[in-house]
Design a protein around this motif. Structure first.
Motif, short mmCIF file in Angstrom:
data_model
loop_
_atom_site.label_atom_id
_atom_site.label_comp_id
_atom_site.label_asym_id
_atom_site.label_seq_id
_atom_site.Cartn_x
_atom_site.Cartn_y
_atom_site.Cartn_z
N PRO A 196 34.61 16.35 56.94
CA PRO A 196 33.30 15.69 56.85
C PRO A 196 33.21 14.63 55.76
O PRO A 196 32.25 13.86 55.73
N ALA A 197 34.20 14.58 54.88
CA ALA A 197 34.21 13.53 53.86
C ALA A 197 34.48 12.16 54.48
O ALA A 197 34.14 11.13 53.88
N TYR A 198 35.08 12.15 55.67
CA TYR A 198 35.47 10.88 56.30
C TYR A 198 34.84 10.67 57.68
O TYR A 198 34.65 9.53 58.10
N TRP A 199 34.54 11.75 58.40
CA TRP A 199 34.13 11.63 59.80
C TRP A 199 32.88 12.44 60.10
O TRP A 199 32.73 13.56 59.60
N ASN A 200 32.03 11.88 60.95
CA ASN A 200 30.95 12.63 61.56
C ASN A 200 31.38 12.97 62.99
O ASN A 200 31.91 12.10 63.70
N ILE A 201 31.18 14.20 63.42
CA ILE A 201 31.50 14.59 64.79
C ILE A 201 30.29 14.31 65.67
O ILE A 201 29.18 14.78 65.39
N THR A 202 30.48 13.51 66.72
CA THR A 202 29.38 13.15 67.61
C THR A 202 29.06 14.29 68.57
O THR A 202 29.80 15.27 68.68
N GLU A 203 27.95 14.16 69.28
CA GLU A 203 27.54 15.18 70.24
C GLU A 203 28.57 15.37 71.34
O GLU A 203 28.66 16.44 71.94
N THR A 204 29.35 14.33 71.62
CA THR A 204 30.34 14.42 72.69
C THR A 204 31.74 14.78 72.17
O THR A 204 32.69 14.78 72.94
N GLY A 205 31.85 15.09 70.88
CA GLY A 205 33.13 15.51 70.33
C GLY A 205 33.99 14.39 69.81
O GLY A 205 35.19 14.58 69.58
N GLY A 206 33.41 13.22 69.59
CA GLY A 206 34.15 12.11 69.02
C GLY A 206 34.11 12.13 67.50
O GLY A 206 33.31 12.86 66.89
N PHE A 207 34.97 11.33 66.88
CA PHE A 207 35.02 11.20 65.42
C PHE A 207 34.49 9.83 65.05
O PHE A 207 35.11 8.81 65.34
N LEU A 208 33.33 9.80 64.40
CA LEU A 208 32.71 8.54 63.99
C LEU A 208 32.89 8.35 62.49
O LEU A 208 32.52 9.22 61.69
N LEU A 209 33.46 7.22 62.11
CA LEU A 209 33.73 6.93 60.71
C LEU A 209 32.43 6.92 59.91
O LEU A 209 31.44 6.29 60.30
N ARG A 210 32.43 7.62 58.78
CA ARG A 210 31.25 7.65 57.92
C ARG A 210 31.06 6.30 57.23
O ARG A 210 32.03 5.55 57.03
N GLU A 211 29.84 6.01 56.87
CA GLU A 211 29.56 4.76 56.16
C GLU A 211 30.21 4.80 54.79
O GLU A 211 30.37 5.85 54.17
N ASN A 212 30.59 3.62 54.31
CA ASN A 212 31.19 3.45 52.97
C ASN A 212 32.52 4.18 52.82
O ASN A 212 32.91 4.57 51.72
N VAL A 213 33.23 4.36 53.94
CA VAL A 213 34.56 4.95 53.93
C VAL A 213 35.55 3.93 54.45
O VAL A 213 35.29 3.27 55.47
N ASN A 214 36.66 3.75 53.77
CA ASN A 214 37.69 2.84 54.26
C ASN A 214 38.35 3.43 55.51
O ASN A 214 38.80 4.59 55.50
N PRO A 215 38.44 2.65 56.60
CA PRO A 215 39.12 3.14 57.79
C PRO A 215 40.54 3.63 57.51
O PRO A 215 40.97 4.64 58.07
N SER A 216 41.24 2.94 56.62
CA SER A 216 42.61 3.33 56.31
C SER A 216 42.67 4.72 55.67
O SER A 216 43.55 5.54 55.99
#
Length: 281
Positions: A77-97
């Motif tokens: 959870p420090a990097y990703w939010n799990i969507t209702e459909t089971g996807g991984f959504l990048l959190r705000e203010n987090v570097n994609p790398s």
């Protein structure tokens, strides 16, 4: 066959390659299909990225991430939010790398299905090819869900049994058991030496993967699992040109196709995606 700027090349053109990179070059060179590049740098980019895809797959195979359905997706959870459909959504203010790196470095926090695993591997391999600065410029607002891909990635589904390390093949299980629907098939990275990496199975040969899938079929199954001719590849030349320009610009992202079918092939996902662009669909 390899053609650079209209001229075919021979094995001596890149005689300094070793190991898997040499194998990749030879497989490209010996294919009856023509691989065309505008420069030697584009060819070297493809070889490097394919090599890194295999390396990322080997790293994932060593990790602790679990195979799960979309309903069971888990992430840090420090990097990703799990969507209702089971996807991984990048959190705000987090570097994609940083977020992509964390999936493989802290794999014990993660669970995902096999198509999502392939996109994770692609992004991780691209990161290791171009470095974090460029990666963070081009791959903001990442969403990892099935075969959904950033529009800069440009995915292709080709039909061939001639594979090259770094390709992704699909083992199809037409008589899968509805109670274990996630084994409808397996996306697997071509590792070389007749081995494949499939998330949930590890690095195995073709016979093992087919035998495993056959063991997950419904009771009255008549059709065995098999290695299909669907091969997934990013457009290596597109990526080489894109990153050489280093020109960040506004881009249109593809819609996310919510299909809720675990472990589908890129071929099937592209069918859903292209259909979404048609009127009245």
């Amino acid at each position: 066959m390899i053609v650079i700027n209209g001229e075919s090349i021979t094995e001596s053109t890149l005689s300094n390659l070793e190991g898997l990179e040499k194998t990749i070059f030879q497989r490209l060179l010996n294919d009856s299909e023509v691989y065309s590049y505008d420069s030697m740098e584009e060819l070297r980019f493809e070889i490097a990225l394919r090599n890194n895809i295999v390396a990322s797959a080997a790293l994932m195979a060593q990790g602790e991430a679990r195979f799960e359905t979309f309903a069971g997706s888990q992430g840090n959870p420090a990097y990703w939010n799990i969507t209702e459909t089971g996807g991984f959504l990048l959190r705000e203010n987090v570097n994609p790398s940083d977020a992509i790196t964390d999936i493989l470095e802290n794999s014990q926090f993660y669970a995902y299905e096999c198509a999502t695993a392939i996109l994770i591997l692609y992004y991780h391999a691209i990161l290791n090819t171009i470095g974090p600065k460029l990666f963070n410029e081009y791959f903001q607002d990442l969403l990892l869900y099935s075969w959904h891909f950033d529009s800069d990635l440009v995915m292709q589904s080709v039909y061939t049994y001639y594979t090259i390390p770094g390709d992704v093949v699909y083992f199809k299980n037409p008589d899968f058991n509805p109670l274990t629907y996630w084994w409808r098939g397996e996306n697997a990275v071509v590792m070389g030496d007749d081995l494949y990496f499939g998330h949930g199975l590890g690095i195995k040969d073709e016979a093992y993967i087919i035998e495993f899938l056959n063991g997950t079929r419904k009771l009255d199954a008549t059709k065995p699992a098999y290695l299909s001719d669907y091969v997934a590849r990013p457009s290596f030349t597109h990526l080489a040109k894109l990153f050489s320009q280093q020109n960040r610009r506004t881009k249109h992202q593809h819609p996310v196709i919510i299909h809720r079918k675990n472990s589908i092939s890129l071929d099937r996902y592209l069918f859903y995606l292209y259909r979404s662009y048609l009127p009245n669909q």
